[in-house]
Design an enzyme around this catalytic site. Structure first.
Site: not given
Length: 408
Positions: A9, A101-102
């Site tokens: 993350d 974003d992960e």
DNA sequence: TCTGGGGTCCTAGGACCC
DNA sequence: TCTGGGGTCCTAGGACCC
């Protein structure tokens, strides 16, 4: 560990990207989301001030004039995301690109005599930090759900490893609403059973779970107990299923003409996205959102797939009176194009339809070219004017395509 | 958390059929 | 036109996510 799943993350990812691009921002409170009017990501310094996701920008500027608020640049963030996925793929090809974003990585079976799962995960983290110039928080656990909760446990720059035997102790501290897949509504109903933490849920017997919970929550129960149900989906089904455009306007209004204009603007926006991906829609939905956050929706059945904004708007106008209620205050509208298929694969039933569509394609390709040269919304449907005016007071003149009614 | 925008998935229940 | 039981398909809307 039978299975080893890593969840990765990015910390304040959008803000981190801005800082990576502009090192002068390093160490300063940086917030993205200027263009939307709410904070979408914060640097640690901004977070420390108490700024959180969704906080209105005007409030931030008033309370903390030293904060630097910048426009989001999604294209750039997407490029950073690609670099992140590529780095993780050096360790395993089982990588799920979960969001901008992960990602999840399945490193099961990669451990060696002198290389533990923890070593591998730590190496992923260090490589990402070093090569992208920003920090990431990682969770390593036997299932996706536990790994996801673990990555959130320490932030930023976190690294949390949960061995199977440590799961109960770990879950004791986790509020039920913090669990991935359990939102406010489910939390509330679980509270009524006395379930307040993730451990409370995990400790219920299978029988009770089967009888009282819906399938998604039974799956989460298994995952929380360390039994994998969700796989890491590395082959990304690339085809998007729907796309939408929505916008809230202030103040709310009862004005039918303005609401229609907002819809028109959203139709143009959505149709533009469909064009840029070469997609046509087999279903159209739209909604009006009332001041009380209730949705008045409508689905439009289509004989043939559509893409041209004026044709979509034609369809919406036909049903609008059934949705719009005079006197009700509305605060937003939205348009969803669903059942998306590639343009060249959508066949039409009538030859006349095909010819007509090609004509509109040419028109709107030209529109795209003009917008590229002179800026978005240079050319617009006349019916969108009131909505566009309400937003930006542009000094320069627009070119306008008049609304063409029932074209034949 | 007084609430912005863009997505996905699940499910109850109606329509329709045999 | 009295009426059982069961299957499939579809969609509206809820819930959740980032």
């Amino acid at each position: 560990m039978k299975r080893a799943i890593v969840h990765i993350d990015g910390d304040g990812f959008f803000a981190s990207c801005e800082i990576a691009l502009n090192p002068k921002l390093k160490g300063k409170p940086v917030v993205t989301g200027q263009e939307r009017g709410i904070a979408t990501a914060m640097s640690p310094e901004a977070k420390r001030l108490g700024i959180h996701r969704g906080m209105p920008v005007y409030q931030i500027k008033k309370l903390y004039p030293e904060v630097i608020v910048v426009n989001s640049n999604y294209h750039t963030y997407g490029m950073f995301a690609q670099r992140m996925y590529d780095i993780v793929r050096r360790f395993t090809d089982r990588v799920e690109e979960y969001s901008i974003d992960e990602c999840f990585a399945d490193i099961t079976g990669l451990e060696r005599e002198n290389l533990s799962y923890e070593d591998i995960a730590r190496s992923i983290k260090e490589t990402l930090n070093r090569e992208l110039g920003m920090t990431f928080s990682l969770g390593l656990a036997p299932t996706k759900v536990v790994a996801k909760v673990a990555s959130k446990y320490q932030k930023p720059d976190g690294f949390t490893v949960i061995e199977p035997s440590e799961i109960p102790d770990f879950l004791r501290d986790i509020q039920i609403g913090q669990v991935w897949g359990i939102g406010p509504a489910t939390s509330l109903s679980l509270y009524k059973y006395g379930i307040k933490t993730a451990l409370d849920l995990a400790e219920r017997p299978l029988r009770w779970v089967d009888e009282n919970l819906a399938r998604p929550h039974v799956e989460i129960w298994h995952e929380l107990r360390g039994t994998p149900v969700y796989g890491v989906r590395s082959e990304h089904e690339d085809d998007q299923k729907s796309l939408q455009a929505t916008r809230t306007f202030t103040p709310p209004t009862t004005d039918e003409a303005h609401i229609l204009s907002e819809l028109s603007r959203n139709v143009e926006h959505a149709a533009g996205k469909a064009r840029s991906h070469g997609l046509v829609a087999k279903r159209i939905y739209y909604f009006l959102k009332t001041q009380e956050f209730r949705y008045h929706r409508m689905e439009i059945p289509l004989a043939a797939a559509l893409q041209a904004p004026n044709e979509i708007l034609n369809e919406i106008r036909k049903t609008f009176d059934a949705v719009y209620q005079p006197g009700v205050l509305y605060r937003a509208t939205g348009v969803t194009l669903a059942g998306l298929v590639p343009q060249n694969m959508a066949q039409s039933d009538l030859f006349g339809e095909v010819v007509k569509k090609q004509k509109w394609n040419e028109v709107f390709n030209t529109v795209d070219n003009i917008d590229r040269r002179y800026g978005t919304h240079t050319v617009t449907l006349a019916s969108s004017l009131s909505a566009n005016r309400a937003r930006h007071q542009r000094p320069h003149k627009h070119l306008i395509i008049p609304f063409m009614g029932e074209t034949e």
